[in-house]
Design a protein around this motif. Sequence first.
Motif, short mmCIF file in Angstrom:
data_model
loop_
_atom_site.label_atom_id
_atom_site.label_comp_id
_atom_site.label_asym_id
_atom_site.label_seq_id
_atom_site.Cartn_x
_atom_site.Cartn_y
_atom_site.Cartn_z
N LEU A 1 2.54 9.45 18.70
CA LEU A 1 2.27 9.20 17.22
C LEU A 1 2.57 7.49 17.32
CD1 LEU A 1 4.41 12.24 15.44
CD2 LEU A 1 1.71 11.52 15.48
N ARG A 2 1.82 7.15 17.71
CA ARG A 2 1.75 5.35 17.80
C ARG A 2 0.64 5.15 16.81
NH1 ARG A 2 4.56 2.80 21.55
NH2 ARG A 2 3.39 0.76 21.00
N GLY A 3 0.96 4.15 16.07
CA GLY A 3 -0.35 3.37 15.27
C GLY A 3 -0.02 2.00 15.06
N GLN A 4 -0.55 1.48 14.24
CA GLN A 4 -0.68 0.13 14.12
C GLN A 4 -0.83 -0.21 12.42
OE1 GLN A 4 -4.06 -1.64 16.12
NE2 GLN A 4 -5.81 -0.16 15.05
N GLY A 5 -0.42 -1.31 12.11
CA GLY A 5 -0.65 -1.54 10.61
C GLY A 5 0.57 -2.30 10.25
N ALA B 1 1.46 -12.15 1.86
CA ALA B 1 1.51 -10.92 2.79
C ALA B 1 0.44 -9.86 2.26
CB ALA B 1 2.76 -10.28 2.69
N ARG B 2 0.10 -9.20 3.27
CA ARG B 2 -0.84 -7.93 2.85
C ARG B 2 -0.48 -6.93 3.64
NH1 ARG B 2 -6.19 -7.07 1.07
NH2 ARG B 2 -6.49 -4.86 1.07
N PRO B 3 0.22 -5.96 3.11
CA PRO B 3 0.51 -4.98 3.91
C PRO B 3 -0.20 -3.82 3.91
CG PRO B 3 1.77 -4.99 1.92
CD PRO B 3 1.29 -6.09 2.04
N LEU C 1 -2.76 -5.65 -7.33
CA LEU C 1 -2.98 -6.64 -6.70
C LEU C 1 -4.07 -6.31 -5.43
CD1 LEU C 1 0.11 -8.95 -6.55
CD2 LEU C 1 -2.02 -9.34 -7.90
N TYR C 2 -3.68 -5.04 -4.87
CA TYR C 2 -4.43 -4.66 -3.77
C TYR C 2 -4.81 -2.93 -4.13
CZ TYR C 2 -2.86 -8.86 -1.47
OH TYR C 2 -2.48 -10.18 -1.21
N PRO C 3 -6.00 -2.77 -4.90
CA PRO C 3 -6.21 -1.56 -5.27
C PRO C 3 -6.11 -0.55 -4.19
CG PRO C 3 -7.72 -2.93 -6.29
CD PRO C 3 -6.90 -3.83 -5.17
N ASP C 4 -6.70 -1.02 -2.72
CA ASP C 4 -6.67 0.07 -1.70
C ASP C 4 -5.35 -0.08 -0.90
OD1 ASP C 4 -9.29 0.11 -2.24
OD2 ASP C 4 -9.81 -1.47 -0.69
N LEU C 5 -4.37 -0.49 -1.32
CA LEU C 5 -2.91 -0.20 -0.70
C LEU C 5 -2.56 1.19 -0.86
CD1 LEU C 5 -0.43 -1.72 0.20
CD2 LEU C 5 0.38 -1.72 -2.05
N ARG C 6 -2.21 1.49 0.39
CA ARG C 6 -1.46 2.96 0.77
C ARG C 6 -0.29 3.30 0.39
NH1 ARG C 6 -5.31 5.87 4.04
NH2 ARG C 6 -7.47 4.73 3.77
N VAL C 7 0.49 4.23 -0.31
CA VAL C 7 1.64 4.33 -0.73
C VAL C 7 2.36 5.56 -0.08
CG1 VAL C 7 3.42 4.70 -2.70
CG2 VAL C 7 1.14 3.06 -2.85
N LEU C 8 3.41 5.29 0.50
CA LEU C 8 4.33 6.73 0.88
C LEU C 8 5.67 6.66 0.35
CD1 LEU C 8 4.79 9.21 2.24
CD2 LEU C 8 5.44 7.62 4.37
N PHE C 9 6.24 7.88 -0.72
CA PHE C 9 7.26 7.65 -1.25
C PHE C 9 8.41 8.21 -0.43
CE2 PHE C 9 4.47 7.35 -4.88
CZ PHE C 9 4.68 6.14 -5.49
N ALA D 1 1.52 8.26 9.68
CA ALA D 1 0.35 8.02 10.33
C ALA D 1 -0.65 8.85 9.13
CB ALA D 1 0.39 8.91 11.34
N LYS D 2 -0.36 9.71 8.62
CA LYS D 2 -0.80 10.61 7.68
C LYS D 2 -1.46 9.78 6.48
CE LYS D 2 -1.38 14.82 4.62
NZ LYS D 2 -0.41 15.76 4.37
N ALA D 3 -0.30 8.96 5.82
CA ALA D 3 -0.73 8.21 4.90
C ALA D 3 -1.72 7.00 5.04
CB ALA D 3 0.78 7.24 4.01
N LEU D 4 -1.59 6.54 6.41
CA LEU D 4 -2.53 5.34 6.78
C LEU D 4 -3.89 5.94 7.11
CD1 LEU D 4 -0.07 3.21 8.84
CD2 LEU D 4 -1.27 2.58 6.68
N GLY D 5 -3.85 7.36 7.38
CA GLY D 5 -5.25 7.95 7.57
C GLY D 5 -5.57 7.95 9.33
N ALA D 6 -4.44 7.53 9.89
CA ALA D 6 -4.66 7.87 11.32
C ALA D 6 -4.80 9.07 11.82
CB ALA D 6 -3.37 7.11 12.20
N ARG D 7 -5.53 9.25 13.05
CA ARG D 7 -5.69 10.44 13.52
C ARG D 7 -4.31 10.97 14.37
NH1 ARG D 7 -10.95 12.08 14.15
NH2 ARG D 7 -12.67 10.63 13.59
N ARG D 8 -4.50 12.06 13.94
CA ARG D 8 -2.86 12.67 14.80
C ARG D 8 -3.38 13.28 16.17
NH1 ARG D 8 -0.20 16.23 10.13
NH2 ARG D 8 0.11 14.79 8.63
#
Length: 670
Positions: free
Chosen positions: A546-550, A593-595, A619-627, A663-670
């Motif tokens: 379960l590695r990712g980037q971002g 910064a652009r997370p 400011l960044y409409p495409d920003l992904r959010v995980l609560f 990973a799910k919030a960022l849309g990464a493949r599992r």
Amino acid sequence: MTDLTFALMAACTRVESVLDVATEAATRLVGDGGGIRLVRDDGRFGPMTVQHRTHDGPEMLGEFLGGFSDRVDQSHLNRLRAGVTIVFSSMAQQEFQQLAPPQHWTNPAGARISAVLACPLMADGVFLGYLALARTTPDATYADADVETARRIAEHTAVALTAARSVARLRASEDRYRNIVETTLDGVWQFDRDGVTTFANTQMARMLGLEREDLLGLSVRGFLDNNGQQRLARRLEERQKGRSEVYECRLIRADGTALWVQMSAAPLSQDGETVGSLALVTDITERIAARDMQRQLDQLRRVDSLGQLAGGIAHDFNNLLTVIAGSAEVLASDAEPDSDVEAMSQSIMRAAASGAALTHQLLAFGRRSPNAHTVSVPELLDGARDLLTRALGEHIDLRVKIDDDLWAVQADRGELEQALANLAGNARDAMGKGGRLTIEAHNTEIDPGGLEDAQASGRFVVLAVSDTGSGMDEETRSHAFEPFFTTKKARGAAGLGLATVYGIVHNSGGHIRLVSDPGIGTTVKIFLPAKEATEEPPVLPPVENLRGQGHVLVVEDQPELAQLVRYLLQPAGYTVTVATDPAAAVSHLHAGARPDLLLTDVVMPGMTGSELAKEMRALYPDLRVLFMSGYTAGVLNPRGHLDEDSTLIQKPFNRESLLTAVAKALGARR
């Protein structure tokens, strides 16, 4: 005279009858005509109330006698008031004109009154009025025998008149008190020293659902509930000792319904001896209902406050558990295999998992709205077994029977646990001397019309909770699901157990059925809609994959927890920036910064997570959010305003669940 005495005795129940008998006798025995004029309460004379004539005498007779005391000389009147009889015999023209009305002064001699006799009516030295007699024959006189007869008639009349007035006053008093007793809104209940009814007013009979005549002779005991019957002997004894008492009790009406009353009971005495009790009975059923409702509302407020407190404690505890479990996991991953450090780290993680289960129960208790998700009924019953065993006690045997391949249901697990706990509590109360509680779970398919709701059909999971308790009669069953209805005698019994179960089941889209018989027991069947079959979720790869980037911006007001998230994410390849308050996160964003992902706590001082996400997405409409939160989504919605499609990871979480959620919030493949 003896006949007159008996006649007056018979007539002494009414003043008018006494006057009528006395004047008739006096006219017949002494004079041609007569009448009685009484003194009013103000000391003045009233009208000549009764007049008689033995033959067709002059028409002026009534007018003459009626005004005699007004025209007689004051000295004569004083003598009359002092008890002296006045006699005018063979009256000359001058005397006649003095006593007669002016319009009759010119009457011929044969038509005028020639003799007058006035006897005072005296009783215990009090002047009541006078008896006046007159003769119309020329030169008529009254002999001494006539005067004596008139005096004796006056004496008997005064005695009878006094008795008649006493009777009249007594009758007026009785009428007055009878009117008070019959028109009062309270019941008046009189019973003897044994508790047998001797008098009741109309309102009392109406309270008990009987006619007054049917209530007389019945014992109070028959209208009291069990508690009142047990205390009756002591209360009757208190009346015999001359003691009064005000108390509340429940009466059972003739139709079997109950009403609460306030009894103001006092001893009833006769000739110095207590012969029974007299009670003023006030219907306070509505007052008791309002008081119980207020008590129950207060209890609900306390429960709600306790729920909020429990939720707050669980939230803070989950933050601590997340730090403890996450730190232990980091230590375990760096430890040598089979080392003491690895073993101790795993022990810490297992203890944290147990703590997480406890906080889950606290959150379920404090939850205000359902948080529906897929629930495995076998797991639900297995997890609730210890809780139910403690709630039932050692004197009740708990048995759980679960069919194989049981379908899952879509419901709020915490609310289902509460429903089971409520049913177990009711069963425990119904099995005071011990018994058996059986919980069975099986699948069933219902055709239309198979449940109370004719439209309900499809696949259901049935939870049947059966006890061997006292059971319910038809009347109790008809009210069992009503809020605040209870048959428990203990003070503080809210009557919310089955009503809460009913609400939970229907909020879950389910149905409930009650089967109960006195002496046999009770079975509550809950029909929960089975979750529709879905594709099996894909098997996740091991956590090592379960590695990712971002770039992940972590906003958490607990510094230890924020740093733990950094430790869990960075080894998996993510760039992590940590902010411990929303204002710092916004400043970081404005600094350029652009997370790629905002990972934020929901409940924070100054700004909620949802408010922070809204401002950053401006400011960044495409920003992904995980609560992330120590609360569940159902608890958070009133305070955190999460959208229904918001992604939430609940604390405490471990490395695997966190990496999977990111990973799910960022849309990464599992």
